[in-house]
Scaffold this active site. Structure first.
Site, PDB file in Angstrom:
ATOM      1  N   GLY A  13       1.020  -1.201  -0.099  1.00 54.61           N
ATOM      2  CA  GLY A  13      -0.051  -0.073   0.010  1.00 54.61           C
ATOM      3  C   GLY A  13       0.769   0.989  -0.069  1.00 54.61           C
ATOM      4  CG  PHE A  18       0.069   5.799   7.465  1.00 53.93           C
ATOM      5  CD1 PHE A  18      -0.137   7.287   7.547  1.00 53.93           C
ATOM      6  CD2 PHE A  18      -0.647   4.904   8.084  1.00 53.93           C
ATOM      7  CE1 PHE A  18      -0.933   7.645   8.502  1.00 53.93           C
ATOM      8  CE2 PHE A  18      -1.622   5.230   8.995  1.00 53.93           C
ATOM      9  CZ  PHE A  18      -1.644   6.783   9.282  1.00 53.93           C
ATOM     10  NE  ARG A  38      -6.490  -1.834  -4.264  1.00 49.99           N
ATOM     11  CZ  ARG A  38      -7.419  -1.381  -3.705  1.00 49.99           C
ATOM     12  NH1 ARG A  38      -8.593  -1.950  -3.854  1.00 49.99           N
ATOM     13  NH2 ARG A  38      -7.556  -0.164  -2.976  1.00 49.99           N
ATOM     14  CG  ASN A  91       0.719   1.111   4.977  1.00 43.03           C
ATOM     15  OD1 ASN A  91       0.266   1.800   5.880  1.00 43.03           O
ATOM     16  ND2 ASN A  91       0.352   1.424   3.633  1.00 43.03           N
ATOM     17  CE1 TYR A 157      -9.679   0.179   9.298  1.00 44.48           C
ATOM     18  CE2 TYR A 157     -10.108   1.892  11.176  1.00 44.48           C
ATOM     19  CZ  TYR A 157      -9.280   1.208  10.415  1.00 44.48           C
ATOM     20  OH  TYR A 157      -7.902   1.741  10.125  1.00 44.48           O
ATOM     21  CE  LYS A 161      -6.237  -1.238  10.262  1.00 47.18           C
ATOM     22  NZ  LYS A 161      -5.101  -1.389   9.868  1.00 47.18           N
ATOM     23  N   GLY A 188      -3.692   7.021  15.590  1.00 48.92           N
ATOM     24  CA  GLY A 188      -4.993   7.680  15.619  1.00 48.92           C
ATOM     25  C   GLY A 188      -5.276   8.392  14.423  1.00 48.92           C
ATOM     26  CB  THR A 192      -3.948   9.203   4.706  1.00 50.91           C
ATOM     27  OG1 THR A 192      -5.027   8.366   5.260  1.00 50.91           O
ATOM     28  CG2 THR A 192      -2.546   9.310   5.591  1.00 50.91           C
ATOM     29  CD  GLU A 193      -5.405   8.915  -1.979  1.00 50.06           C
ATOM     30  OE1 GLU A 193      -5.866   7.906  -2.248  1.00 50.06           O
ATOM     31  OE2 GLU A 193      -4.613   9.689  -2.305  1.00 50.06           O
TER      32      GLU A 193
HETATM   33  N1  LIG Z   1      -5.343   7.413   8.302  1.00 42.95           N
HETATM   34  C1  LIG Z   1      -5.713   7.051   9.513  1.00 42.95           C
HETATM   35  O1  LIG Z   1      -6.471   7.848  10.347  1.00 42.95           O
HETATM   36  C2  LIG Z   1      -5.479   5.562   9.951  1.00 42.95           C
HETATM   37  C3  LIG Z   1      -5.251   5.742  11.234  1.00 42.95           C
HETATM   38  C4  LIG Z   1      -4.764   4.331  11.642  1.00 42.95           C
HETATM   39  C5  LIG Z   1      -4.592   3.254  10.820  1.00 42.95           C
HETATM   40  N2  LIG Z   1      -4.699   3.538   9.541  1.00 42.95           N
HETATM   41  C6  LIG Z   1      -4.107   2.347   8.809  1.00 42.95           C
HETATM   42  O2  LIG Z   1      -3.050   2.801   7.922  1.00 42.95           O
HETATM   43  C7  LIG Z   1      -3.042   1.994   6.816  1.00 42.95           C
HETATM   44  C8  LIG Z   1      -2.768   2.919   5.739  1.00 42.95           C
HETATM   45  O3  LIG Z   1      -3.859   3.793   5.475  1.00 42.95           O
HETATM   46  P1  LIG Z   1      -3.674   5.208   4.969  1.00 42.95           P
HETATM   47  O4  LIG Z   1      -4.224   6.293   6.119  1.00 42.95           O
HETATM   48  O5  LIG Z   1      -2.262   5.737   4.482  1.00 42.95           O
HETATM   49  O6  LIG Z   1      -4.893   5.232   3.758  1.00 42.95           O
HETATM   50  P2  LIG Z   1      -4.503   5.562   2.267  1.00 42.95           P
HETATM   51  O7  LIG Z   1      -4.012   6.904   1.924  1.00 42.95           O
HETATM   52  O8  LIG Z   1      -5.847   5.272   1.672  1.00 42.95           O
HETATM   53  O9  LIG Z   1      -3.745   4.266   1.794  1.00 42.95           O
HETATM   54  C9  LIG Z   1      -3.903   2.965   1.756  1.00 42.95           C
HETATM   55  C10 LIG Z   1      -2.916   2.222   0.888  1.00 42.95           C
HETATM   56  O10 LIG Z   1      -3.427   0.817   0.958  1.00 42.95           O
HETATM   57  C11 LIG Z   1      -3.275   0.340  -0.243  1.00 42.95           C
HETATM   58  N3  LIG Z   1      -4.404  -0.800  -0.295  1.00 42.95           N
HETATM   59  C12 LIG Z   1      -5.866  -0.617  -0.046  1.00 42.95           C
HETATM   60  N4  LIG Z   1      -6.478  -1.729  -0.254  1.00 42.95           N
HETATM   61  C13 LIG Z   1      -5.650  -2.517  -0.975  1.00 42.95           C
HETATM   62  C14 LIG Z   1      -5.601  -3.752  -1.394  1.00 42.95           C
HETATM   63  N5  LIG Z   1      -6.732  -4.534  -1.687  1.00 42.95           N
HETATM   64  N6  LIG Z   1      -4.498  -4.275  -2.159  1.00 42.95           N
HETATM   65  C15 LIG Z   1      -3.360  -3.595  -2.158  1.00 42.95           C
HETATM   66  N7  LIG Z   1      -3.212  -2.520  -1.557  1.00 42.95           N
HETATM   67  C16 LIG Z   1      -4.246  -1.821  -1.037  1.00 42.95           C
HETATM   68  C17 LIG Z   1      -3.700   1.433  -1.081  1.00 42.95           C
HETATM   69  O11 LIG Z   1      -3.182   1.470  -2.417  1.00 42.95           O
HETATM   70  P3  LIG Z   1      -4.134   1.249  -3.594  1.00 42.95           P
HETATM   71  O12 LIG Z   1      -5.395   1.914  -3.502  1.00 42.95           O
HETATM   72  O13 LIG Z   1      -3.418   1.678  -4.751  1.00 42.95           O
HETATM   73  O14 LIG Z   1      -4.308  -0.430  -3.662  1.00 42.95           O
HETATM   74  C18 LIG Z   1      -3.035   2.702  -0.364  1.00 42.95           C
HETATM   75  O15 LIG Z   1      -1.631   2.569  -0.923  1.00 42.95           O
HETATM   76  C19 LIG Z   1      -4.381   1.314   6.645  1.00 42.95           C
HETATM   77  O16 LIG Z   1      -4.060  -0.279   7.123  1.00 42.95           O
HETATM   78  C20 LIG Z   1      -5.237   1.883   7.804  1.00 42.95           C
HETATM   79  O17 LIG Z   1      -6.176   1.092   8.190  1.00 42.95           O
HETATM   80  C21 LIG Z   1      -4.903   4.613   9.030  1.00 42.95           C
END
Ligand SMILES: NC(=O)c1ccc[n+]([C@@H]2O[C@H](COP(=O)([O-])OP(=O)(O)OC[C@H]3O[C@@H](n4cnc5c(N)ncnc54)[C@H](OP(=O)(O)O)[C@@H]3O)[C@@H](O)[C@H]2O)c1
Length: 257
Positions: A13, A18, A38, A91, A157, A161, A188, A192-193
């Protein structure tokens, strides 16, 4: 020489948020990268930018972590190149939807369970044996504070987690006697997206999540990853919980306006 220079890190990801920030920071410190996601265009552009900017090797694999065959294919390809990741960053993940459990969309649930739990397991199962064979490596799982406390409408969700938290503990237990370390970094609210994905592309709803306070930035999580990886080999930080200062737990916030 720093802790990651000349090493190989696999980041799932890496096309946004992140993962992308971690890729950028590790490359800046001379780490070779294996990046996945993806969205092919984003992945290719990341690959070219990081290779040119930091003179590191970057391998890009465009696939869905929910597809076990493609996880196996990547692992086989790495083995054929004789590349063993020194660092694995699980990630890739998402929240999809925010509804009461009796109104939840089954498709959302399947996406979250298949990506956050099964995708993490597929990648771990295909990559970790290489680390075990070498008796060396560091696994970083990106969990969440949503894996510590359940919040209203977070249901599936949260469950996914909580599973990451359990798996992080399980991986640590099963690796006792090896030099491989394993840490869950649990953020927390971070801008991001994530919220755009959670609200199925509704930018208005997504931006409201970050109004009135300074959320974490993706770069903050990248800093934490680098710190954890950089600790000496006898130090195993198994869990790091990171909130923005304006958010003290899942329920207590200091939001202006
Ligand atoms: N932002 C927050 O507040 C937050 C807080 C706590 C934890 N998190 C966790 O942090 C991680 C990263 O999230 P983010 O905040 O950086 O969100 P993000 O900007 O949406 O990034 C998510 C990444 O995961 C990839 N991804 C999602 N589904 C996938 C799949 N089926 N196969 C391959 N790649 C996949 C996406 O790439 P593609 O779409 O190109 O596949 C993207 O690169 C996640 O596990 C999320 O649950 C986020």
């Amino acid at each position: 020489m720093n802790a990651v220079q000349g090493k190989w890190a696999l980041i799932t990801g890496a096309t946004s948020g992140f993962g992308k920030a971690i890729a950028e920071l590790l490359a800046k410190h001379g780490c070779h990268l294996i990046v996945t996601g993806r969205r092919a265009e984003r992945l290719e552009s990341l690959q070219h930018i990081l290779e040119e900017k930091y003179s590191v090797r970057v391998l890009a694999y465009c696939f869905d972590v929910r597809d076990l065959n493609q996880c196996v294919e990547m692992s086989n390809d790495l083995q054929s190149r004789e590349i063993v990741p020194d660092i694995l960053i699980n990630n890739a993940g998402l929240a999809s939807g925010k509804n009461k459990i009796h109104e939840g969309l089954i498709g959302d649930w399947e996406k979250m369970i298949d990506t956050n739990i099964k995708g993490l397991l597929y990648i771990t199962r295909t990559i970790l044996p290489m680390m075990v064979a070498r008796n060396e490596g560091h696994v970083i799982n990106i969990g969440s504070t949503a894996g510590h406390v359940v919040y209203p409408e977070g249901n599936v969700y949260n469950a996914s987690k909580f599973a990451v938290k359990a798996l992080n503990e399980a991986i640590n237990l099963d690796l006792v006697g090896t030099n491989i370390r394993c840490c869950s970094i649990d953020p927390g609210a971070a801008e991001t997206e994530f919220s755009l994905v959670r609200f199925h592309g509704d930018a208005n709803k997504a931006s409201k999540v970050y109004e009135g306070y300074q959320a974490l930035r993706a770069e903050d999580i990248a800093d934490a990853v680098l710190y954890v990886i950089g600790t000496p080999p006898h130090v195993n930080i198994t869990n790091m919980v990171i909130y923005p200062t304006a958010q003290r737990n899942v329920f207590v916030w200091d939001k202006k306006g």
